[in-house]
Design a protein around this motif. Structure first.
Motif, PDB file in Angstrom:
ATOM      1  N   ALA A  90       0.824  -1.207   0.000  1.00 50.04           N
ATOM      2  CA  ALA A  90       0.000   0.000   0.000  1.00 50.04           C
ATOM      3  C   ALA A  90       0.858   1.257   0.000  1.00 50.04           C
ATOM      4  CB  ALA A  90      -0.934  -0.007   1.213  1.00 50.04           C
ATOM      5  N   ASP A  91       1.921   1.264   0.800  1.00 56.37           N
ATOM      6  CA  ASP A  91       2.771   2.445   0.886  1.00 56.37           C
ATOM      7  C   ASP A  91       3.476   2.723  -0.446  1.00 56.37           C
ATOM      8  OD1 ASP A  91       2.000   2.711   3.498  1.00 56.37           O
ATOM      9  OD2 ASP A  91       3.857   1.927   4.347  1.00 56.37           O
ATOM     10  N   ALA A  92       3.935   1.660  -1.122  1.00 56.49           N
ATOM     11  CA  ALA A  92       4.615   1.841  -2.412  1.00 56.49           C
ATOM     12  C   ALA A  92       3.656   2.421  -3.446  1.00 56.49           C
ATOM     13  CB  ALA A  92       5.181   0.507  -2.895  1.00 56.49           C
ATOM     14  N   LEU A  93       2.424   1.923  -3.464  1.00 55.52           N
ATOM     15  CA  LEU A  93       1.432   2.439  -4.396  1.00 55.52           C
ATOM     16  C   LEU A  93       1.050   3.877  -4.069  1.00 55.52           C
ATOM     17  CD1 LEU A  93      -0.895  -0.640  -4.858  1.00 55.52           C
ATOM     18  CD2 LEU A  93       0.101   0.707  -6.721  1.00 55.52           C
ATOM     19  N   HIS A  99       2.325  11.171  -7.904  1.00 52.83           N
ATOM     20  CA  HIS A  99       2.722  11.830  -9.150  1.00 52.83           C
ATOM     21  C   HIS A  99       2.111  11.180 -10.390  1.00 52.83           C
ATOM     22  CE1 HIS A  99       5.496   8.457  -9.632  1.00 52.83           C
ATOM     23  NE2 HIS A  99       6.032   8.740  -8.471  1.00 52.83           N
ATOM     24  N   THR A 100       1.508   9.982 -10.241  1.00 52.29           N
ATOM     25  CA  THR A 100       0.923   9.286 -11.386  1.00 52.29           C
ATOM     26  C   THR A 100      -0.398   8.651 -10.957  1.00 52.29           C
ATOM     27  OG1 THR A 100       3.142   8.735 -12.206  1.00 52.29           O
ATOM     28  CG2 THR A 100       1.293   7.532 -13.163  1.00 52.29           C
ATOM     29  N   PRO A 101      -1.512   8.969 -11.615  1.00 52.77           N
ATOM     30  CA  PRO A 101      -2.776   8.347 -11.231  1.00 52.77           C
ATOM     31  C   PRO A 101      -2.757   6.841 -11.490  1.00 52.77           C
ATOM     32  CG  PRO A 101      -3.032   9.646 -13.241  1.00 52.77           C
ATOM     33  CD  PRO A 101      -1.677   9.960 -12.697  1.00 52.77           C
ATOM     34  N   GLY A 114     -11.649  -3.034  -1.080  1.00 55.02           N
ATOM     35  CA  GLY A 114     -12.737  -2.079  -0.951  1.00 55.02           C
ATOM     36  C   GLY A 114     -12.280  -0.635  -0.933  1.00 55.02           C
ATOM     37  N   ALA A 115     -13.205   0.232  -0.528  1.00 62.16           N
ATOM     38  CA  ALA A 115     -12.940   1.668  -0.564  1.00 62.16           C
ATOM     39  C   ALA A 115     -11.765   2.056   0.322  1.00 62.16           C
ATOM     40  CB  ALA A 115     -14.196   2.433  -0.142  1.00 62.16           C
ATOM     41  N   GLY A 122      -3.887   4.656  -2.650  1.00 64.20           N
ATOM     42  CA  GLY A 122      -3.900   5.803  -3.547  1.00 64.20           C
ATOM     43  C   GLY A 122      -4.446   5.481  -4.921  1.00 64.20           C
ATOM     44  N   MET A 123      -5.319   4.470  -5.008  1.00 56.57           N
ATOM     45  CA  MET A 123      -5.830   4.031  -6.304  1.00 56.57           C
ATOM     46  C   MET A 123      -7.281   4.447  -6.501  1.00 56.57           C
ATOM     47  SD  MET A 123      -4.141   0.231  -6.800  1.00 56.57           S
ATOM     48  CE  MET A 123      -5.173  -0.607  -5.575  1.00 56.57           C
TER      49      MET A 123
END
Length: 275
Positions: A90-93, A99-101, A114-115, A122-123
């Motif tokens: 999660a932290d890497a994402l 900077h990138t969606p 889930g949400a 961050g997705m």
């Protein structure tokens, strides 16, 4: 046993219009990240940490980023012995998404993300299927499992576990129980893979008619999907095609890790450094 029918009108694709400034996007799927396979995780983390000039304007993850996801509480529960691994994912994402969606489409292994899990990573969630409007064309994106109609046992299982009531009841179970259930299902899946490994005719694949119908319903000419772990380009007739993403396994012989990039030059497969 009969093959299920497919009605594209009952599974209309969502629509996503790329911002005007996007020049390139990338697609990955089927990384199956898990604590027991650190090599794949490290290759993936290095991919996320590439310098800015190597990155695309958006990343699309088309399912099975994780080998299993039994609930968003794996990120914060002290009962989970693998919490540190999921938190590292999660932290890497999250850092990458600054900077990138990142657009995430659920696969057959991580459909319970889930949400809260999406937020921690961050997705942005992506419906399956989704038609991406980019470079003046519609590109149909899917994990691909819903189109493997000949895999009737799985299709019945998929219909069951995608029901909101089933998911609510499953997520209400203790984390340890959910983890044990998921482990049992994975073992069954691996046993089934081993039993069919020597006979490619038994491998589940996307139904050609269903793929063609989905493309026509979405007004797209190219379907991009994962799930089958059989990277290839397939011509479907009438100018239609489907492009299958590679799975990732840095510990395999030979190792596999590939990103599909789409820009003004078209679709290109880019193998990633594995050492």
């Amino acid at each position: 046993m009969s093959t299920p029918s497919f009605d594209p009108s009952s599974d209309r694709s969502a629509q996503l219009r790329a911002p005007a400034h996007w020049q390139a996007v990338e697609f990955i799927s089927d990384l199956h990240l898990q604590p027991g396979e650190p090599k794949t995780f490290e290759v993936w983390r290095a991919f996320l940490q590439r310098p800015a000039h190597e990155r695309a304007d958006a990343l699309f993850i088309l399912g099975d980023l994780f080998e299993v996801w039994v609930g968003d509480d794996v990120l914060d529960s002290s009962a989970s012995t693998d919490q540190a691994f999921w938190r590292a994912c999660a932290d890497a994402l999250k850092a990458f998404s600054l900077h990138t969606p990142v657009h995430f489409m659920a696969g057959n292994r991580d459909f319970l993300l889930g949400a809260e899990g999406l937020k921690a990573c961050g997705m942005q969630g992506l419906s399956d299927p989704t038609a991406l409007d980019f470079l003046g064309q519609h590109w149909l994106l899917s994990h691909g499992d819903a189109l493997c109609l000949a895999d009737t046992d799985y299709m019945r299982f998929r219909e069951q576990v995608r029901q909101p009531i089933w998911q609510r009841e499953f997520l209400a179970r203790p984390l340890a129980e959910r983890t044990a259930i998921a482990r049992g299902l994975r073992e069954q899946s691996e046993a089934r893979k081993r039993s069919t490994a020597s006979d490619p005719s038994l491998w589940a694949d996307v139904d050609t008619t269903a793929a063609r119908d989905s493309l026509q319903a979405a007004g797209a000419s190219t379907l991009i999907h994962g799930h089958t772990h059989r990277p290839a380009e397939h011509t479907l007739g009438n100018g239609l095609q489907r492009v299958v993403l590679s799975d990732w396994d840095a510990a395999a012989q030979p190792p596999r890790a590939e990103v599909l990039r789409l820009d003004a030059r078209g679709l290109r497969r880019l193998p990633l450094p594995l050492s």
